[in-house]
Scaffold this motif. Structure first.
Motif, short mmCIF file in Angstrom:
data_model
loop_
_atom_site.label_atom_id
_atom_site.label_comp_id
_atom_site.label_asym_id
_atom_site.label_seq_id
_atom_site.Cartn_x
_atom_site.Cartn_y
_atom_site.Cartn_z
N PHE A 144 54.09 25.20 55.45
CA PHE A 144 53.74 25.91 54.21
C PHE A 144 52.34 26.48 54.25
N ALA A 145 52.09 27.33 53.25
CA ALA A 145 50.74 27.87 53.03
C ALA A 145 50.65 28.27 51.56
N GLY A 146 49.43 28.47 51.10
CA GLY A 146 49.22 28.98 49.75
C GLY A 146 49.48 30.48 49.72
N ALA A 147 49.88 30.99 48.57
CA ALA A 147 50.08 32.44 48.41
C ALA A 147 48.72 33.12 48.23
N PRO A 148 48.66 34.41 48.52
CA PRO A 148 47.37 35.12 48.41
C PRO A 148 46.69 34.92 47.05
N PHE A 149 47.43 35.05 45.95
CA PHE A 149 46.76 34.92 44.64
C PHE A 149 46.23 33.50 44.43
N THR A 150 47.07 32.50 44.71
CA THR A 150 46.65 31.13 44.45
C THR A 150 45.44 30.75 45.33
N LEU A 151 45.43 31.19 46.59
CA LEU A 151 44.27 30.92 47.44
C LEU A 151 43.04 31.66 46.93
N ALA A 152 43.21 32.93 46.55
CA ALA A 152 42.06 33.71 46.04
C ALA A 152 41.47 33.03 44.82
N SER A 153 42.34 32.44 43.97
CA SER A 153 41.81 31.81 42.76
C SER A 153 40.89 30.63 43.11
N TYR A 154 41.24 29.85 44.15
CA TYR A 154 40.35 28.76 44.55
C TYR A 154 39.06 29.31 45.18
N MET A 155 39.19 30.40 45.96
CA MET A 155 38.00 30.96 46.61
C MET A 155 37.01 31.50 45.59
N PRO A 160 39.67 23.76 40.92
CA PRO A 160 40.74 23.94 39.93
C PRO A 160 40.23 24.69 38.70
N SER A 161 41.11 25.36 38.03
CA SER A 161 40.71 26.14 36.86
C SER A 161 41.83 26.12 35.82
N ARG A 162 41.45 26.23 34.58
CA ARG A 162 42.45 26.32 33.50
C ARG A 162 42.76 27.77 33.15
N ASP A 163 41.72 28.55 33.08
CA ASP A 163 41.87 29.91 32.53
C ASP A 163 41.74 31.02 33.57
N PHE A 164 41.23 30.69 34.74
CA PHE A 164 41.08 31.68 35.83
C PHE A 164 40.27 32.90 35.39
N THR A 167 38.53 34.73 38.31
CA THR A 167 39.52 35.41 39.17
C THR A 167 40.02 36.68 38.49
N LYS A 168 40.34 36.57 37.21
CA LYS A 168 40.85 37.74 36.48
C LYS A 168 39.77 38.83 36.36
N ALA A 169 38.53 38.41 36.16
CA ALA A 169 37.45 39.40 36.06
C ALA A 169 37.28 40.10 37.41
N PHE A 170 37.34 39.35 38.50
CA PHE A 170 37.19 39.94 39.84
C PHE A 170 38.30 40.96 40.08
N LEU A 171 39.52 40.57 39.76
CA LEU A 171 40.68 41.44 39.98
C LEU A 171 40.53 42.76 39.20
N ARG A 172 40.05 42.65 37.95
CA ARG A 172 39.98 43.85 37.10
C ARG A 172 38.75 44.70 37.35
N GLU A 173 37.63 44.02 37.68
CA GLU A 173 36.37 44.78 37.77
C GLU A 173 36.09 45.29 39.17
N ASN A 174 36.70 44.66 40.17
CA ASN A 174 36.45 45.07 41.56
C ASN A 174 37.76 45.27 42.31
N PRO A 175 38.58 46.23 41.89
CA PRO A 175 39.90 46.35 42.49
C PRO A 175 39.86 46.57 44.01
N GLY A 176 38.87 47.30 44.49
CA GLY A 176 38.78 47.54 45.94
C GLY A 176 38.49 46.25 46.69
N ALA A 177 37.50 45.50 46.21
CA ALA A 177 37.14 44.24 46.87
C ALA A 177 38.27 43.23 46.73
N TRP A 178 38.96 43.26 45.58
CA TRP A 178 40.09 42.35 45.38
C TRP A 178 41.18 42.62 46.43
#
Ligand code: 1CP
Length: 352
Positions: A144-155, A160-164, A167-178
Motif C-alpha cells: 500500500f501507499a498513501g494517495a497524493p491528496f492524503t500525503l500532501a495534507s500531512y506534508m 493530523p488535522s481536523r479542518d485541513f 492544505t485547502k489554502a495551498f490548493l486554492r492560492e498556489n495552484p501551480g505549486a500544488w
C-alpha cells in the motif's frame, strides 16, 4: 510472475477481479495494530518506525492477525508516511505523526528530494519478501501507499488535522505549486509501489483517508488528475488496485474514475447504493469500526445487513469503513471474520 491455477487462487484476489468465490473474502484495515496483544508487546520494545524499518519485526506484525483470525489477505506492516522521509522530510511519531518543517509555501518545494523512493524504502521490499515466504501462499499479501491528496495534507499540515485549512489554502492560492507537489508525490509513490510489487505484493491499496475533507469540485480539479496518473502508472503492474477513501461518497463516481478496479468505501453510504453507483467495480467495505466495540448481537446484525445488501454481487470484499480501533476486543474480530465466511456464501451466479 505466473498466475496460479484458478483452484489455488485466493478468494480475495478472485473477488478483486469480480470472479465467483466460495465465500465472501474478509480482511480489516489496520488489522496489524494496537488492538493486538503481540503488537502491543512489540511496541513496548520498539517504536513504530523501528518496526517498519526492521523487516523481521514488520513481518511479525503483518502475520499476527493472520495466525489468529480467518482473514483472506495480509497487509504489509508499514505506514503511509514513510515515503515522506524518502522525499527529504523528517518524520516522527509521538505517538501521532509529526513532520518537521512542513511545506507551507511554494518555495518550500525546493527542499524536497527527487530521487526515486524505491531504493531508500528497500526495507519495505525486504519485509514483503519475508512475509511472502512465511505466508507460503496461504493468503495473498497487500502492499500500500498513501494517495497524493492524503500525503500532501500531512506534508502541509505537519501532522493530523481536523479542518485541513492549510492544505485547502495551498490548493486554492498556489495552484501551480500544488500541481507540482502532487506530481512529485505521484513520481515517488510510483517508484515505491513498483518496488513493492517487484518484491511480491499481490495487490495494492491506495489510502485516500482524508479525501472526504474536499468538495467534489476541489477533488475533481485539484486531486483527480494526479490520482489518475498514479493509477495509470500502476496498471502495468498486473495486480489488483484498490482505492480507499473516507467521506468520499458525495463524489463517489469521480472517486471511482481515478482508475482502480476495487473501490473501498466507508460506512457513510449503504453498500447496496455503492454497488449501484459503481457498475463494473469491485467494492470493499464498509462496517463502522465502532461496531466492533458493540455487544455481539449488535455487531452480528450490522454485519449481516451488509452481507445481505451485497449478496449476489460479484466483487464484494468485506472490510471496515476505516481502520480497526485500538480498543477493539480481538474476540470480536475473530467472530466477525467467521460470520462473514459462514453467512457470505455466494452462489456461482453472482449478478451485478
Ligand atoms: O503507535 C502505534 O503503533 C501507532 C499506530 C499506527 C499503526 C499500527 C500508526 C501511526 N501506523 C501504523 C501502521 C499502519 N498505518 C498500517 C499497517 C497496519 C495495518 O493496516 O494492518 C497502515 C495500512 C497504515 C496506514 C496509515 N497511516 C493511514 C491510512 C489508513 C487510515 O487509517 O486512514 C494513515 C492516515 C496513517 C497515518 C498515521 N500513522 C499512525 C497514526 C496514528 C496515523 C493517523 C494520524 C492521523 O489521525 O492523521
Amino acid at each position: 510472475m505466473k498466475s496460479p491455477p484458478p483452484s489455488l487462487e485466493s478468494r480475495f484476489l478472485r473477488a478483486c477481479a469480480r470472479r465467483d468465490v466460495d465465500a465472501v473474502p474478509v480482511w480489516f484495515m489496520r488489522q496489524a495494530g494496537r488492538y493486538l496483544p503481540g503488537y502491543r508487546a512489540l511496541r513496548t520494545r520498539h517504536s513504530i518506525l523501528d518496526i517498519a524499518k526492521t523487516p523481521e519485526l514488520a513481518c511479525e506484525a503483518t502475520l499476527e492477525p493472520i495466525r489468529k483470525f480467518a482473514l483472506d489477505a495480509a497487509i504489509i506492516f508499514a505506514d503511509i508516511l514513510l515515503p515522506l522521509e524518502a522525499m527529504g522530510l523528517r518524520l516522527s511519531f509521538v505517538p501521532a505523526p509529526r513532520i518537521e518543517r512542513p511545506i507551507r509555501r511554494p518555495s518550500d518545494l525546493k527542499r524536497l528530494a527527487s530521487r526515486p523512493a524505491g531504493e531508500s524504502l528497500a526495507f519495505v521490499g525486504e519485509a514483503i519478501r519475508l512475509a511472502r515466504r512465511e505466508l507460503d501462499g496461504k493468503v495473498p499479501l497487500i502492499g500500500f501507499a498513501g494517495a497524493p491528496f492524503t500525503l500532501a495534507s500531512y506534508m502541509i499540515e505537519g501532522g493530523p488535522s481536523r479542518d485541513f485549512l492549510l492544505t485547502k489554502a495551498f490548493l486554492r492560492e498556489n495552484p501551480g505549486a500544488w500541481t507540482n507537489l502532487m506530481e512529485r508525490i505521484v513520481r515517488v509513490t510510483l517508484s515505491y509501489l513498483r518496488m513493492q510489487a517487484a518484491s511480491g505484493a499481490q495487490a495494492i491499496q491506495i489510502f485516500d483517508s482524508w479525501a472526504g475533507a474536499l468538495s467534489p469540485e476541489d477533488y475533481r480539479a485539484g486531486v483527480l488528475p494526479a490520482t489518475k496518473r498514479l493509477f495509470s502508472g500502476l496498471k502495468g503492474l498486473g495486480v489488483p488496485l484498490i482505492y480507499f477513501g473516507s467521506g468520499a461518497s458525495g463524489f463517489l463516481e469521480d472517486f471511482a474514475s481515478a482508475g482502480a478496479g476495487v473501490i473501498g468505501i466507508d460506512w457513510r453510504i449503504d453498500i447496496g447504493e455503492a454497488f449501484r453507483r459503481l457498475p463494473g467495480k469491485a467494492v470493499q467495505g464498509n462496517l463502522d469500526p465502532a461496531l466492533l466495540l458493540a455487544p455481539r448481537p449488535v455487531l452480528k446484525k450490522a454485519a449481516l445487513r451488509i452481507l445481505r445488501q451485497a449478496s449476489g454481487r460479484r466483487g464484494f470484499i468485506f472490510n471496515l469503513g476505516h481502520g480497526i480501533l485500538p480498543q477493539t476486543p480481538p474476540d470480536n474480530v475473530r467472530a466477525l471474520a467467521e460470520w462473514v465466511h459462514q453467512y457470505g456464501r455466494q452462489g456461482s451466479g453472482g449478478g451485478g
